[in-house]
Design an enzyme around this catalytic site. Structure first.
Site, PDB file in Angstrom:
ATOM      1  N   GLU A 108       7.613 -47.344  14.107  1.00  0.00           N
ATOM      2  CA  GLU A 108       8.692 -47.250  13.115  1.00  0.00           C
ATOM      3  C   GLU A 108       8.521 -48.288  12.022  1.00  0.00           C
ATOM      4  O   GLU A 108       9.453 -49.041  11.720  1.00  0.00           O
ATOM      5  CB  GLU A 108      10.053 -47.444  13.791  1.00  0.00           C
TER       6      GLU A 108
ATOM      7  N   GLU B 287      10.891 -39.815  19.606  1.00  0.00           N
ATOM      8  CA  GLU B 287      11.978 -40.480  20.343  1.00  0.00           C
ATOM      9  C   GLU B 287      13.241 -39.676  20.098  1.00  0.00           C
ATOM     10  O   GLU B 287      13.785 -39.702  18.998  1.00  0.00           O
ATOM     11  CB  GLU B 287      12.206 -41.921  19.851  1.00  0.00           C
TER      12      GLU B 287
HETATM   13  C1  GLA Z   1      13.750 -47.181  17.798  1.00  0.00           C
HETATM   14  C2  GLA Z   1      12.558 -47.888  18.413  1.00  0.00           C
HETATM   15  C3  GLA Z   1      12.659 -47.975  19.914  1.00  0.00           C
HETATM   16  C4  GLA Z   1      14.050 -48.349  20.350  1.00  0.00           C
HETATM   17  C5  GLA Z   1      15.046 -47.367  19.768  1.00  0.00           C
HETATM   18  C6  GLA Z   1      16.477 -47.676  20.123  1.00  0.00           C
HETATM   19  O1  GLA Z   1      13.563 -45.840  17.800  1.00  0.00           O
HETATM   20  O2  GLA Z   1      11.335 -47.271  18.073  1.00  0.00           O
HETATM   21  O3  GLA Z   1      11.723 -48.914  20.356  1.00  0.00           O
HETATM   22  O4  GLA Z   1      14.319 -49.628  19.891  1.00  0.00           O
HETATM   23  O5  GLA Z   1      14.990 -47.429  18.382  1.00  0.00           O
HETATM   24  O6  GLA Z   1      16.648 -47.721  21.472  1.00  0.00           O
END
Ligand code: GLA
Ligand code: CA
Length: 776
Positions: free
Chosen positions: A178, A255
């Site tokens: 991210e 995710e």
């Molecule tokens: C983002 C991050 C994860 C985690 C989520 C929240 O998507 O990539 O590592 O921190 O947020 O749980």
């Protein structure tokens, strides 16, 4: 001798059968597994958050849920606790974990960072990187890149042979994590990609994950792009831009957030099973691959929990996440709902395996911890330091640090100013506690009484998790800058400190001078006790008698506790208990009600104490806008997604107020997921020093809809006005102190992510000025 060739033949046959080589590819609108279309249904599981003894249980539960893949992060700081000392043994044996997944016929997606976020201490980066004061993390800093490369090569040694092309089960590898919510830097991402490839991961697809609103910023042509979002989001909206840019790419939500994580002092988070299942169904019906983050969250044992940014908010020890498989591996109602869905999407002829039995739980009757070792009577040898430095510069990564000095006589009241104490500080004068300062509330000063010459000042600072998000990853612990004394006429920096390092190791805790005590001490202390079991099982240590600290059982670091909740119990895996005598040590930073503990059969994850401490409006307080002139008046469009507003002029401001006047749905609520203010260049200004000064209403009981959610950089979290105890009507106001003077030309607004929900603001007014707004 005659049978020798036959033996060789058998051995060769056996070897080749257990190393069947395969392929995984990105093709036209689909992934191909061994040449056949394949939808990834991945369960995100984190090996450090599950006791090794239970890895297989959780993998089986994920398989029986209907998943075909396990997705995992690799946590750099877990494997390289000291620079250059790598550890992949036991609980840290990632190759063994992947092989266990393979044993159950599942594939693996590896996300080796170097940064992973994940509510994990410093987002997985090792604290010792901070010993280089001017280091640039997640940028092309030479030292950072060199250490990243060395680490990635170690991961290559562990896992490159586990790629599907070599007979293993790894089908994809992620590059960084991210990055769009951190910055824009394609050359850096390209360098990390090359490091990952050079480590040996060049036989399976590499991918990048980001949000749909920012994935283009760092997208590299030769990588696969995937999108992250949570329960409730509109699936078509999420992939629209990606499909415009790459109409033939297979789609994947890397995710899909099943729930959310908890912060100390804030409401326990949950997300509805119904919304989760409907989002998963929408993806499955479109052949969209996904990873369910988390399928089983587990526990951030020991000191591994991280903290959020920009509003420093440490995450709880439990990483239950309201996931389908609960923290202790328990099968939840959500699990059954997801399973009922996934069973309809199995390859022809396949059925789901049985759900594995839950691990038995036990009750441990209350018992007393009878031995005590007060911290102040058990200090290590001090180090001398003329100036204040954070704990990293005393070669300490985690735990507490004590700064001691002597003060000059004074007959006036003075103020002690600490810049900045990370994170929970107790101040003592000649051994008496005079104040507690919490970073959660931004507390930093203490009134001092008149002093006699040579009075001893002790500042005991407990570090919680390092921030794991955004620019918060530069989170030095202890006191980071200076300590000053403010008298009527002058401000003086205090010098000449004795510094005591108090690590959070079991070895440090067990070797204390314990003594039998009749009553509890009023100050930080180690408590030791034992309990006898005739059978072992999972249990939940009830911490409600205790205030704040850390627990070890049989040498295992169980985790942090804090009376403010919402987590009141600590998950104690049965596999770390034994028949007969067990030892428990509790480091209590303050003072317990009584030094008693018990093991419960069910966790308590949803009880806050000291409630309301985080509300951004005091009782009876009202914002007074009667003499204020709005700088802008407007109407938001209905629907989801970012909206851009330009004032058409530049406004100097330090305080920003948005006043919502009505909603699209005709309901009484206001909600905002994110707000960005735009500078003269039309780009968002830094939100680093932002604080919520006032919010007329917040939902803090039923959900964690705190006002700071509008700048926590998370698109899926939002401010929502109260609906559980009162339903205040429009107008609703939110005032933000920017912490610095800014020239503002407009703003970006993100309504909450879900469609057809309450709180979608329609008409609004914006105010901005240099002086604070009046409260009456
Ligand atoms: C983002 C991050 C994860 C985690 C989520 C929240 O998507 O990539 O590592 O921190 O947020 O749980
Ligand atoms: Ca948010």
């Amino acid at each position: 001798m005659k049978r020798f060739p036959l033996l060789i033949a058998i051995v060769v046959l056996l070897l080749s059968s257990c190393t069947t080589k395969g392929t995984f590819e990105v093709a036209d609108k689909t992934f191909l597994l061994n040449g056949e279309p394949f939808v990834v249904k991945a369960a995100e599981l984190h090996y450090p958050r599950i006791p090794k003894e239970y890895w297989e249980h959780r993998i089986q539960a994920a398989k029986a849920l209907g998943m075909n893949t396990v997705c995992l992060y690799i946590f750099w700081n877990y494997h390289e606790p000291e620079e250059g000392k790598y550890d992949f043994s036991g609980q840290k044996d990632i190759a063994a974990f992947c092989k266990l997944v393979q044993k159950h016929g599942m594939y693996v997606i590896v996300r080796p960072g170097p940064y992973v976020c994940a509510e994990w201490e410093m987002g997985g980066l090792p604290w010792w990187l901070l010993k280089k004061k001017d280091i640039k993390l997640r940028e092309q800093d030479s030292y950072y890149m060199e250490r990243t490369k060395l680490f990635m090569n170690e991961i290559g040694k562990q896992l490159a042979n586990q790629q599907i092309t070599r007979g293993g089960n790894i089908i994809m590898v992620q590059v960084e994590n991210e990055y769009g919510s951190f910055g824009t830097d394609k050359p850096y991402i390209a360098a990390i990609r090359d490091i990952v490839k050079d480590a040996g991961f060049n036989e399976v697809p590499l991918f990048q994950c980001d949000w749909n609103s920012n994935f283009e910023n760092n997208a590299l042509e030769d990588l696969t792009w995937t999108i992250n979002f949570g329960t409730g989001a509109n699936i078509d909206d999420q992939f629209r831009r990606l499909q415009e840019l790459r109409p033939n790419t297979p789609l994947m939500c890397s995710e899909f957030w099943s729930g959310w994580f908890d912060h100390w002092g804030a409401k326990h988070e949950t997300r509805s099973a119904e919304a989760l299942v409907s989002g998963m169904k929408a993806m499955l019906d479109r052949n969209i691959s996904f990873s369910l983050y988390m399928t089983h969250g587990g526990t951030s044992f020991g000191h591994w929990g991280g903290a959020n940014f920009p509003n420093f908010s440490p995450t709880c020890t439990s990483y239950d996440y309201d996931a389908p498989i609960g923290e202790s591996g328990n099968i939840t109602p959500k699990y059954h709902e997801v399973r009922n869905l996934l069973k309809n999407y199995l390859p022809k002829g396949q059925t789901l395996p049985e759900i594995p039995d839950s691990i038995p739980t036990i009750h441990i009757p209350a018992f007393e911890l009878t031995e005590v070792a007060p911290l102040f009577e058990n200090l290590p040898e001090p180090k001398e330091s003329a100036t204040i430095k954070s704990m990293e510069f005393f070669d300490q990564g985690w735990g507490s640090i004590l700064y001691r000095t002597q003060l000059n006589a004074s007959d006036e009241e003075q103020t002690l100013l600490i810049t900045e104490a990370h994170d929970w500080t107790q101040v003592f004068l000649d051994g008496e506690k005079i104040a507690t300062l919490s970073r959660l509330k931004g507390e930093e000063s203490v009134k001092l009484p008149p002093l006699k010459q040579g009075a001893q000042l002790d500042i005991l600072v407990e570090a919680m998790g390092r921030m794991n998000f955004g620019k918060g990853i530069y989170d030095w612990k202890g006191i980071t800058e200076k300590v000053e004394i403010q008298a009527r006429n002058e401000t003086k920096e205090l010098k000449n400190w004795q510094v005591f390092n108090i690590p959070v190791d079991y070895n440090f805790a067990k070797n204390k001078k314990y003594k039998k005590e009749e009553s509890v001490t009023k100050q930080a202390a180690y408590y030791k006790g034992s309990f006898t079991l005739d059978k072992v099982g999972d249990t939940f240590l009830n911490m409600t008698n205790w205030n704040k600290g850390m627990v070890w059982v049989n040498g295992y670091a169980i985790g942090r506790f804090w009376e403010i909740g919402p987590q009141q119990t600590l998950y104690m895996p049965g596999c770390w208990l034994k028949k007969g005598e067990n030892e428990i040590i509790i480091l209590e930073m303050a003072s317990p009600l009584k030094s008693e503990i018990e093991g419960l059969r069910k966790p308590i994850l949803d009880v806050q104490r000291g409630h309301g401490a985080y509300a951004h409006r005091k009782l009876g307080e009202n914002l007074n806008l009667t003499n204020e002139t709005p700088v802008y008046t407007g109407t938001f469009k209905p629907g989801n997604g970012w909206q851009h507003v330009k004032f058409g002029k530049t406004i100097d401001m330090r305080f920003f107020c948005i006043e919502a006047l009505s909603s699209h749905g005709g309901d009484d609520y206001s909600a905002i997921a994110e707000l960005e203010l735009l500078g003269e260049d039309g780009k968002p200004v830094s939100r680093r020093h932002w604080k919520v000064m006032y919010a007329d209403s917040e939902e803090l009981n039923e959900a964690n809809n705190i006002a700071t959610n509008v700048f926590d950089l998370q698109e899926s979290t939002f401010w929502h006005t109260n609906y559980s105890t009162t339903t205040p009507k429009y107008p609703h106001q939110l005032v933000i102190n920017l912490g610095e003077n800014k020239k503002i030309t407009g703003f970006f607004y993100l309504p909450r992510m879900e469609a057809n929900k309450t709180g979608m603001i329609k008409e609004y007014r914006v105010y901005g000025k240099m002086q604070t707004f009046r409260l009456k």
